[in-house]
Scaffold this motif. Structure first.
Motif, PDB file in Angstrom:
ATOM      1  N   ARG B 119       4.234   9.009   0.676  1.00 34.02           N
ATOM      2  CA  ARG B 119       2.943   8.789   0.012  1.00 34.02           C
ATOM      3  C   ARG B 119       1.957   8.319   1.074  1.00 34.02           C
ATOM      4  O   ARG B 119       2.236   7.340   1.775  1.00 34.02           O
ATOM      5  N   ARG B 122       3.261   7.527   4.427  1.00 30.29           N
ATOM      6  CA  ARG B 122       4.307   6.510   4.563  1.00 30.29           C
ATOM      7  C   ARG B 122       5.533   6.910   3.759  1.00 30.29           C
ATOM      8  O   ARG B 122       5.413   7.534   2.715  1.00 30.29           O
ATOM      9  N   ASP B 125      10.383   3.977  -1.043  1.00 31.96           N
ATOM     10  CA  ASP B 125      11.637   4.061  -1.796  1.00 31.96           C
ATOM     11  C   ASP B 125      11.332   4.312  -3.274  1.00 31.96           C
ATOM     12  O   ASP B 125      10.178   4.453  -3.675  1.00 31.96           O
ATOM     13  N   GLY B 128       8.679   2.352  -4.985  1.00 29.28           N
ATOM     14  CA  GLY B 128       7.314   2.415  -4.471  1.00 29.28           C
ATOM     15  C   GLY B 128       7.069   1.510  -3.273  1.00 29.28           C
ATOM     16  O   GLY B 128       5.926   1.356  -2.834  1.00 29.28           O
ATOM     17  N   LEU B 129       8.131   0.900  -2.735  1.00 24.58           N
ATOM     18  CA  LEU B 129       7.986   0.007  -1.591  1.00 24.58           C
ATOM     19  C   LEU B 129       8.149   0.785  -0.282  1.00 24.58           C
ATOM     20  O   LEU B 129       9.038   1.640  -0.170  1.00 24.58           O
ATOM     21  N   THR B 130       7.294   0.486   0.690  1.00 27.21           N
ATOM     22  CA  THR B 130       7.343   1.184   1.974  1.00 27.21           C
ATOM     23  C   THR B 130       8.691   0.966   2.661  1.00 27.21           C
ATOM     24  O   THR B 130       9.233  -0.140   2.651  1.00 27.21           O
ATOM     25  N   VAL B 131       9.214   2.033   3.263  1.00 30.36           N
ATOM     26  CA  VAL B 131      10.433   1.961   4.069  1.00 30.36           C
ATOM     27  C   VAL B 131      10.007   2.016   5.536  1.00 30.36           C
ATOM     28  O   VAL B 131       9.336   2.970   5.947  1.00 30.36           O
ATOM     29  N   GLU B 132      10.373   1.001   6.310  1.00 30.20           N
ATOM     30  CA  GLU B 132      10.074   1.020   7.753  1.00 30.20           C
ATOM     31  C   GLU B 132      10.642   2.298   8.352  1.00 30.20           C
ATOM     32  O   GLU B 132      11.835   2.583   8.182  1.00 30.20           O
ATOM     33  N   PHE B 134      10.306   3.677  11.817  1.00 30.40           N
ATOM     34  CA  PHE B 134       9.983   3.770  13.237  1.00 30.40           C
ATOM     35  C   PHE B 134      11.153   4.351  14.037  1.00 30.40           C
ATOM     36  O   PHE B 134      11.178   4.243  15.261  1.00 30.40           O
ATOM     37  N   LEU B 136      14.014   3.081  14.099  1.00 31.22           N
ATOM     38  CA  LEU B 136      14.844   1.963  14.566  1.00 31.22           C
ATOM     39  C   LEU B 136      16.099   1.838  13.693  1.00 31.22           C
ATOM     40  O   LEU B 136      16.118   2.298  12.550  1.00 31.22           O
ATOM     41  N   ASP B 138      17.374  -0.925  12.483  1.00 30.21           N
ATOM     42  CA  ASP B 138      17.206  -1.911  11.400  1.00 30.21           C
ATOM     43  C   ASP B 138      15.787  -2.462  11.494  1.00 30.21           C
ATOM     44  O   ASP B 138      14.966  -1.984  12.293  1.00 30.21           O
ATOM     45  N   ASN B 139      15.503  -3.476  10.696  1.00 30.36           N
ATOM     46  CA  ASN B 139      14.163  -4.073  10.634  1.00 30.36           C
ATOM     47  C   ASN B 139      13.625  -4.402  12.035  1.00 30.36           C
ATOM     48  O   ASN B 139      14.348  -4.940  12.876  1.00 30.36           O
ATOM     49  N   LEU B 140      12.371  -4.082  12.252  1.00 31.05           N
ATOM     50  CA  LEU B 140      11.773  -4.214  13.592  1.00 31.05           C
ATOM     51  C   LEU B 140      11.827  -5.633  14.143  1.00 31.05           C
ATOM     52  O   LEU B 140      11.850  -5.821  15.374  1.00 31.05           O
ATOM     53  N   MET B 141      11.839  -6.636  13.284  1.00 28.75           N
ATOM     54  CA  MET B 141      11.847  -8.014  13.801  1.00 28.75           C
ATOM     55  C   MET B 141      13.129  -8.275  14.597  1.00 28.75           C
ATOM     56  O   MET B 141      13.105  -8.873  15.676  1.00 28.75           O
ATOM     57  N   MET B 142      14.267  -7.832  14.079  1.00 27.42           N
ATOM     58  CA  MET B 142      15.526  -8.036  14.810  1.00 27.42           C
ATOM     59  C   MET B 142      15.605  -7.151  16.049  1.00 27.42           C
ATOM     60  O   MET B 142      16.007  -7.593  17.126  1.00 27.42           O
TER      61      MET B 142
END
Lengths: 190, 190
Positions: B119, B122, B125, B128-132, B134, B136, B138-142
């Motif tokens: 959508r 982006r 799921d 309706g929540l964005t799925v990272e 990139f 990567l 896992d989550n970009l912070m880690m």
């Protein structure tokens, strides 16, 4: 005083609006809310994810406290990015607060999602892995970090109709943060 | 030098054995592995979860580095307790290493588990929540915490047959930790 507003709220379609509403709640209590940058970065740029990381980390370093939205996200527990940030803030000795809009225990959510069994007095999931079963709302590392470095996790008696947009539990955290972070009143000299 | 061995390994039925094997790998490289206490605490005691928290935190404070097992656990991403611990160690400025025995991207795992759509450019799921997205693991912070404060996440080319007991990627982390933590050789004076 500045509060880092950690949470999977950044993944909502109306993420910027939620961020504005959270910042307004903070302002009403005399605090400044710092909302993660995920939505302010051009996600098509090659270094977008690193820019988001660096921006979020700079905000965490600037903040005096974190309020983490630990509402279960895409599985039985909290969003990983949010959990990383809670750990980071605890590691830096910042005030740690958090809420979950889902009041059920972690074990009950695993029960619903995957089914569980008992073996040698432990709860295990369908892959044979132990399920933490201390009656806590999520993994003990997060729950006790809040207990020891801020305030106990805030949960509603009942999940609100809109799990992602109800800010009642969030506001309870802001109130507690304001109490903890406001300068102590001057003591009258006797 | 001491390495905190974070991971959902503590939830395996043979958790103590895995811990011993990991500590042996560390010893072969001249390092001391510190394995979380989850299995050394009487889980029926009233304060068991707090005792586990305090024991694990004391080990993290004692350690010079963390090696986090970020293999996806009970959902599309890493175990929350492990992620908290990685964040805590990053916040304290410790050397951060990690591995995942599942080489697929986070977005691909969400795709498999829940289905996704597009959508406005982006990935989202089914809620309706964005799925990272990139690329990567896992989550970009880690992922970027590892990039900046240790070594890039180690993943195998292919998932090993035994996702939870294959220590090849773990040993690669131990080797890098040993190189980083070993005292620099004395420079000959000219």
């Amino acid at each position: 005083m500045k509060i880092y507003l950690a949470g999977p709220d950044v993944f909502l379609p109306d993420a910027l609006d939620i961020g504005r509403r959270k910042a307004e709640v903070c302002a009403r209590h005399g605090l400044t809310g710092l909302y993660p940058l995920d939505n302010a970065v051009d996600v098509t740029a090659g270094d977008a994810s690193l820019n988001i990381f660096k921006g979020n980390e700079a905000m965490m370093i600037e903040a005096d406290a974190v309020i983490a939205n630990l509402t279960p996200f895409r599985g039985p527990g909290a969003d990983a990015g949010t959990v990383y940030e809670l750990g980071y803030m605890a590691g830096r000795g910042k005030l740690c607060l958090g809420y979950s809009n889902h009041p059920s225990s972690y074990a009950d959510r695993v029960r619903e999602l995957t089914g569980v069994n008992s073996r040698d007095g432990r709860l295990i999931d369908r892959h044979g892995l132990t399920v933490e079963d201390f009656g806590l709302t999520d993994n003990l590392m997060m729950i006790h970090a809040l207990d020891l470095y801020g305030c106990a996790l805030v949960t509603p008696q009942q999940a609100p109709a809109d799990l992602w947009r109800d800010l009642t539990a969030f506001e309870a955290c802001v109130r507690m943060a304001a109490e903890r972070l406001s300068p102590a009143p001057m003591r009258a000299s006797s």
